[in-house]
Design an enzyme around this catalytic site. Sequence first.
Site, PDB file in Angstrom:
ATOM      1  N   HIS A   1     -44.662  21.863 -16.629  1.00  0.00           N
ATOM      2  CA  HIS A   1     -45.056  23.404 -16.177  1.00  0.00           C
ATOM      3  C   HIS A   1     -45.731  24.102 -17.141  1.00  0.00           C
ATOM      4  O   HIS A   1     -45.194  24.103 -18.216  1.00  0.00           O
ATOM      5  CB  HIS A   1     -43.607  23.830 -15.751  1.00  0.00           C
ATOM      6  CG  HIS A   1     -42.560  23.878 -16.622  1.00  0.00           C
ATOM      7  ND1 HIS A   1     -42.555  25.207 -17.414  1.00  0.00           N
ATOM      8  CD2 HIS A   1     -41.855  22.942 -17.164  1.00  0.00           C
ATOM      9  CE1 HIS A   1     -41.464  25.044 -18.333  1.00  0.00           C
ATOM     10  NE2 HIS A   1     -41.111  23.889 -18.460  1.00  0.00           N
TER      11      HIS A   1
ATOM     12  N   HIS B   1     -58.963  16.221 -23.738  1.00  0.00           N
ATOM     13  CA  HIS B   1     -58.535  14.662 -23.331  1.00  0.00           C
ATOM     14  C   HIS B   1     -57.092  14.307 -23.607  1.00  0.00           C
ATOM     15  O   HIS B   1     -56.853  14.468 -24.574  1.00  0.00           O
ATOM     16  CB  HIS B   1     -59.573  13.528 -24.207  1.00  0.00           C
ATOM     17  CG  HIS B   1     -59.131  12.324 -23.728  1.00  0.00           C
ATOM     18  ND1 HIS B   1     -59.892  11.110 -24.154  1.00  0.00           N
ATOM     19  CD2 HIS B   1     -58.434  11.692 -22.773  1.00  0.00           C
ATOM     20  CE1 HIS B   1     -59.384   9.878 -23.501  1.00  0.00           C
ATOM     21  NE2 HIS B   1     -58.428  10.499 -22.777  1.00  0.00           N
TER      22      HIS B   1
HETATM   23  C1  LIG Z   1     -55.312   9.808 -35.809  1.00  0.00           C
HETATM   24  C2  LIG Z   1     -56.813   8.967 -35.686  1.00  0.00           C
HETATM   25  C3  LIG Z   1     -57.833   9.659 -34.990  1.00  0.00           C
HETATM   26  C4  LIG Z   1     -57.373   8.971 -37.348  1.00  0.00           C
HETATM   27  O1  LIG Z   1     -58.565   7.998 -37.169  1.00  0.00           O
HETATM   28  P1  LIG Z   1     -59.128   7.994 -38.439  1.00  0.00           P
HETATM   29  O2  LIG Z   1     -59.677   9.451 -39.187  1.00  0.00           O
HETATM   30  O3  LIG Z   1     -60.379   7.091 -38.352  1.00  0.00           O
HETATM   31  O4  LIG Z   1     -58.052   7.513 -39.574  1.00  0.00           O
HETATM   32  P2  LIG Z   1     -57.952   6.337 -40.263  1.00  0.00           P
HETATM   33  O5  LIG Z   1     -57.913   5.007 -39.295  1.00  0.00           O
HETATM   34  O6  LIG Z   1     -58.897   6.265 -41.608  1.00  0.00           O
HETATM   35  O7  LIG Z   1     -56.567   6.309 -41.045  1.00  0.00           O
HETATM   36  C5  LIG Z   1     -56.284   7.306 -42.037  1.00  0.00           C
HETATM   37  C6  LIG Z   1     -54.693   7.154 -42.312  1.00  0.00           C
HETATM   38  O8  LIG Z   1     -53.922   7.705 -41.292  1.00  0.00           O
HETATM   39  C7  LIG Z   1     -53.086   6.618 -40.795  1.00  0.00           C
HETATM   40  N1  LIG Z   1     -53.031   6.713 -39.312  1.00  0.00           N
HETATM   41  C8  LIG Z   1     -54.334   6.679 -38.359  1.00  0.00           C
HETATM   42  N2  LIG Z   1     -53.788   6.764 -37.270  1.00  0.00           N
HETATM   43  C9  LIG Z   1     -52.424   6.952 -37.185  1.00  0.00           C
HETATM   44  C10 LIG Z   1     -51.526   7.321 -36.104  1.00  0.00           C
HETATM   45  N3  LIG Z   1     -51.759   7.167 -35.021  1.00  0.00           N
HETATM   46  N4  LIG Z   1     -50.062   7.300 -36.593  1.00  0.00           N
HETATM   47  C11 LIG Z   1     -49.877   7.111 -38.129  1.00  0.00           C
HETATM   48  N5  LIG Z   1     -50.790   6.920 -39.015  1.00  0.00           N
HETATM   49  C12 LIG Z   1     -52.052   6.946 -38.447  1.00  0.00           C
HETATM   50  C13 LIG Z   1     -53.728   5.310 -41.260  1.00  0.00           C
HETATM   51  O9  LIG Z   1     -52.492   4.386 -41.255  1.00  0.00           O
HETATM   52  C14 LIG Z   1     -54.384   5.559 -42.600  1.00  0.00           C
HETATM   53  O10 LIG Z   1     -53.273   5.842 -43.564  1.00  0.00           O
HETATM   54  P3  LIG Z   1     -53.607   5.508 -45.318  1.00  0.00           P
HETATM   55  O11 LIG Z   1     -54.325   6.638 -45.638  1.00  0.00           O
HETATM   56  O12 LIG Z   1     -52.108   5.701 -45.515  1.00  0.00           O
HETATM   57  O13 LIG Z   1     -53.930   3.872 -45.202  1.00  0.00           O
HETATM   58  C15 LIG Z   1     -56.567   7.584 -34.970  1.00  0.00           C
HETATM   59  O14 LIG Z   1     -56.074   6.725 -35.563  1.00  0.00           O
HETATM   60  C16 LIG Z   1     -55.856   7.634 -33.575  1.00  0.00           C
HETATM   61  O15 LIG Z   1     -54.834   7.746 -33.568  1.00  0.00           O
HETATM   62  N6  LIG Z   1     -56.966   7.726 -32.393  1.00  0.00           N
HETATM   63  C17 LIG Z   1     -56.280   8.009 -31.306  1.00  0.00           C
HETATM   64  C18 LIG Z   1     -56.709   6.722 -30.456  1.00  0.00           C
HETATM   65  C19 LIG Z   1     -56.422   6.792 -28.923  1.00  0.00           C
HETATM   66  O16 LIG Z   1     -55.587   7.583 -28.552  1.00  0.00           O
HETATM   67  N7  LIG Z   1     -57.206   5.976 -28.079  1.00  0.00           N
HETATM   68  C20 LIG Z   1     -56.997   6.110 -26.636  1.00  0.00           C
HETATM   69  C21 LIG Z   1     -58.130   6.362 -26.124  1.00  0.00           C
HETATM   70  S1  LIG Z   1     -58.167   6.371 -24.313  1.00  0.00           S
END
Ligand SMILES: CC(C)(COP(=O)(O)OP(=O)(O)OC[C@H]1O[C@@H](n2cnc3c(N)ncnc32)[C@H](O)[C@@H]1OP(=O)(O)O)[C@@H](O)C(=O)NCCC(=O)NCCS
Length: 206
Positions: free
Chosen positions: A135, A144
């Site tokens: 709500h 998104h």
């Molecule tokens: C948060 C996010 C955007 C970060 O992406 P990124 O900038 O490419 O980050 P990286 O993959 O390089 O990771 C960087 C650090 O964050 C950590 N990390 C990344 N995503 C994380 C998450 N969701 N939760 C916890 N830690 C996360 C990684 O382990 C890494 O840690 P380190 O530096 O200690 O090794 C991505 O991981 C994410 O969660 N995207 C959402 C995906 C999604 O929802 N998809 C659905 C589509 S419909």
Amino acid sequence: MKTLAILGASGHGKVVADIALASGWDSVEFYDDNWPNCSQVSRWPVIGDSHSLLLSCNKYQGVMVAIGHNETRLKKARQLEEAGALFWLIQHPSAVLSPFAVLGKGTVVMPGAMINVDAKIGRHCIINTGATIDHDCLLADGVHISPGAHLAGTVTVDDCAWIGIGACVHQQRSIGKGAVVGAGAAVIDDVHENETVAGVPAKRLK
Ligand SMILES: CC(C)(COP(=O)(O)OP(=O)(O)OC[C@H]1O[C@@H](n2cnc3c(N)ncnc32)[C@H](O)[C@@H]1OP(=O)(O)O)[C@@H](O)C(=O)NCCC(=O)NCCS
């Protein structure tokens, strides 16, 4: 005969087509900026790029931009709006929407999503599969909310923010413009503009 033109021949585009056909549209036609290299998506041919859609958008009963990148989706949608394209709310029949929720045109609501009383959602948003918006939430344009993400009551989400799959946001928090909330995060503090947070509890990613 109601035909929906979809810009974006991706997995997301296929889902938008599926929802449109399940909710009263007779047919869909795809466009993609990788055309002619991209000439087919699943069972549908791709017949042009965004330029050709700008020129032909008026012949369609509706247009959707099915591009996952929020800023790109909003930019392309606004160009099409200026060219006279008609946008509609596309909503899967299994989604549950309060009659007191308000949703903008160009937004898609996917299967099993729930949107509660007095929520307001802007234009060209994606409310993905099984997401819940409680709500009084206020979502701006181009947002998104990924599959299975949950917004508690009175959360505000500014333009083009992305809430990752399975994330949860505490009531009355604000998510800034262009911010990203990582998959599975538990957001207990406000998230600032263009900030990326992740984890439980969610912290800023360095
Ligand atoms: C948060 C996010 C955007 C970060 O992406 P990124 O900038 O490419 O980050 P990286 O993959 O390089 O990771 C960087 C650090 O964050 C950590 N990390 C990344 N995503 C994380 C998450 N969701 N939760 C916890 N830690 C996360 C990684 O382990 C890494 O840690 P380190 O530096 O200690 O090794 C991505 O991981 C994410 O969660 N995207 C959402 C995906 C999604 O929802 N998809 C659905 C589509 S419909």
